[in-house]
Write a protein that holds these residues in place. Structure first.
Motif, PDB file in Angstrom:
ATOM      1  N   ALA A  98       0.811  -1.214   0.000  1.00 38.21           N
ATOM      2  CA  ALA A  98       0.000   0.000   0.000  1.00 38.21           C
ATOM      3  C   ALA A  98       0.848   1.268   0.000  1.00 38.21           C
ATOM      4  O   ALA A  98       0.402   2.319  -0.459  1.00 38.21           O
ATOM      5  CB  ALA A  98      -0.929  -0.007   1.217  1.00 38.21           C
ATOM      6  N   GLY A  99       2.065   1.178   0.504  1.00 38.29           N
ATOM      7  CA  GLY A  99       2.895   2.376   0.621  1.00 38.29           C
ATOM      8  C   GLY A  99       3.592   2.800  -0.653  1.00 38.29           C
ATOM      9  O   GLY A  99       4.164   3.888  -0.720  1.00 38.29           O
ATOM     10  N   GLY A 100       3.568   1.947  -1.674  1.00 39.62           N
ATOM     11  CA  GLY A 100       4.288   2.280  -2.900  1.00 39.62           C
ATOM     12  C   GLY A 100       3.351   2.534  -4.063  1.00 39.62           C
ATOM     13  O   GLY A 100       2.144   2.343  -3.953  1.00 39.62           O
ATOM     14  N   PRO A 101       3.896   2.988  -5.182  1.00 38.98           N
ATOM     15  CA  PRO A 101       3.062   3.205  -6.371  1.00 38.98           C
ATOM     16  C   PRO A 101       2.497   1.886  -6.883  1.00 38.98           C
ATOM     17  O   PRO A 101       3.164   0.854  -6.823  1.00 38.98           O
ATOM     18  CB  PRO A 101       4.021   3.847  -7.374  1.00 38.98           C
ATOM     19  N   ILE A 102       1.275   1.929  -7.384  1.00 41.64           N
ATOM     20  CA  ILE A 102       0.578   0.720  -7.797  1.00 41.64           C
ATOM     21  C   ILE A 102       0.252   0.816  -9.281  1.00 41.64           C
ATOM     22  O   ILE A 102      -0.246   1.833  -9.759  1.00 41.64           O
ATOM     23  CB  ILE A 102      -0.715   0.542  -6.979  1.00 41.64           C
ATOM     24  N   ASP A 103       0.536  -0.262  -9.994  1.00 39.42           N
ATOM     25  CA  ASP A 103       0.147  -0.367 -11.396  1.00 39.42           C
ATOM     26  C   ASP A 103      -1.032  -1.323 -11.480  1.00 39.42           C
ATOM     27  O   ASP A 103      -1.039  -2.383 -10.839  1.00 39.42           O
ATOM     28  CB  ASP A 103       1.299  -0.897 -12.258  1.00 39.42           C
ATOM     29  N   GLY A 104      -2.024  -0.956 -12.260  1.00 35.37           N
ATOM     30  CA  GLY A 104      -3.188  -1.810 -12.342  1.00 35.37           C
ATOM     31  C   GLY A 104      -4.026  -1.553 -13.579  1.00 35.37           C
ATOM     32  O   GLY A 104      -3.672  -0.729 -14.432  1.00 35.37           O
TER      33      GLY A 104
END
Length: 327
Positions: A98-104
């Motif tokens: 949750a603390g990092g950038p997320i790709d989706g």
């Protein structure tokens, strides 16, 4: 009691007609309401979802139907007055921190939703859900395009969650993923059924040396291999539906089903392209649309190759419930 075979056939035909008459990516909700879908779903949820997604795949339709299946297992993030879409992690079988950038990937455009539901690994790596208003989505968004631009999906890169409240998901997320994998498996098998019909028609109509190519042993062997793979995948998926009522939603069985279905579609598409010859390698025919859509759906919630690795690690470690390896 559930739906009998005759009723399932009638419902499947009605769904087929519905998708044929559907315009673009029009919402499925009003169309299903006209069919009395709520009653069908209440009568036999397993058959209803299977039939809907099978015909969804056969029609190469694009919609948020998968979101409905996933969110139905997550009552803590449902809201009748808000339109919500799920952000499916891309390129991984593990939930991103949750603390990092997320790709989706979002199944559709962000223009017609109010909030997105982002699954991520919260404290101690446990599954958590983050509900983010679309206006607060920070990160680059663009139509997915690429391999299958007809999906209408949206790619999100570098999504930053900011400080939304984490909603512990627990086994709810496991059940949601299991339900999603069963639905995706049914959709991929619907695509496979459509491709088998295309291939059969082609091998009957295409003539070489004054004989339909379907009479050649090499062609018949390829189609037989594909038919066996698809039949086996259907059986495994049927078994996966039986485990849906377990506490984790039958996660292990759903994972195995998606592996088998993914392998079956890969086997079929490889042989179908060979049987179609040059036409199977171009965009002049329709085969490429089914090949690319099946591959795109296989990648959602873990492609069959990645899931095979997860299952293999679990088996080698003597673990029957491999939730420790992500979703």
């Amino acid at each position: 009691m559930g739906l009998d075979a005759e009723t399932r056939t009638v419902i499947a035909e009605s769904l087929r007609e519905m998708f044929a008459a559907r315009t673009g990516r029009a919402s499925l909700a009003p169309l299903l309401a006209e069919l009395g879908w709520a009653d069908v779903l209440a009568e036999d949820p397993r058959a209803a979802v299977g039939l809907l997604f099978t015909e969804h795949g056969r029609a190469l339709a694009s919609s948020r139907a998968l979101d409905d299946v996933v969110l139905a297992e997550l009552p803590e993030v449902t809201a009748a007055d808000l339109r919500r879409a799920v952000v499916y992690p891309s390129g991984t079988i593990d939930l991103p921190p949750a603390g990092g950038p997320i790709d989706g990937v979002v199944l559709g455009s962000l223009d017609d939703v109010d909030e997105v539901v982002v699954p991520a690994a919260g404290a101690q790596g446990t599954p958590a859900l983050f509900v983010v208003p679309v206006a607060d989505v920070r990160g680059s968004t663009a139509p997915l395009g690429g391999f299958d631009p007809d999906t209408g999906w949206t790619a999100i890169a570098g999504l930053a969650l900011g400080d939304p409240v984490a909603i512990p998901a627990g086994q709810g997320w496991e059940r949601a993923v299991a339900a999603g994998r069963r639905a995706l498996s049914a959709e991929i098998l619907g695509i496979c059924d459509a491709v088998m019909a295309l291939v059969t028609a082609h091998t009957t109509a295409r003539v070489q040396f004054n004989r339909p190519i379907g009479s050649f042993q090499a062609v018949r062997h390829r189609l037989a291999e594909a038919a066996v793979a698809i039949a086996g995948a259907h059986s495994v998926l049927d078994a996966a539906w039986d485990g849906a009522s377990s506490p984790d939603g039958g996660g292990w069985a759903a994972k195995i089903a998606k592996v088998r279905v993914g392998r079956a579609q890969a086997e079929l598409m490889r042989n179908a392209v060979q049987v179609f010859g040059a036409l199977g390698l171009t965009q002049e025919g329709d085969l490429h649309r089914y090949v690319t859509r099946a591959a795109a759906l296989d990648a959602l919630l873990g492609g069959h190759r990645l899931l095979t690795e997860v299952v293999g690690r679990a088996v080698l470690d003597g673990v029957e419930d491999d939730s420790a390896f992500g979703f």
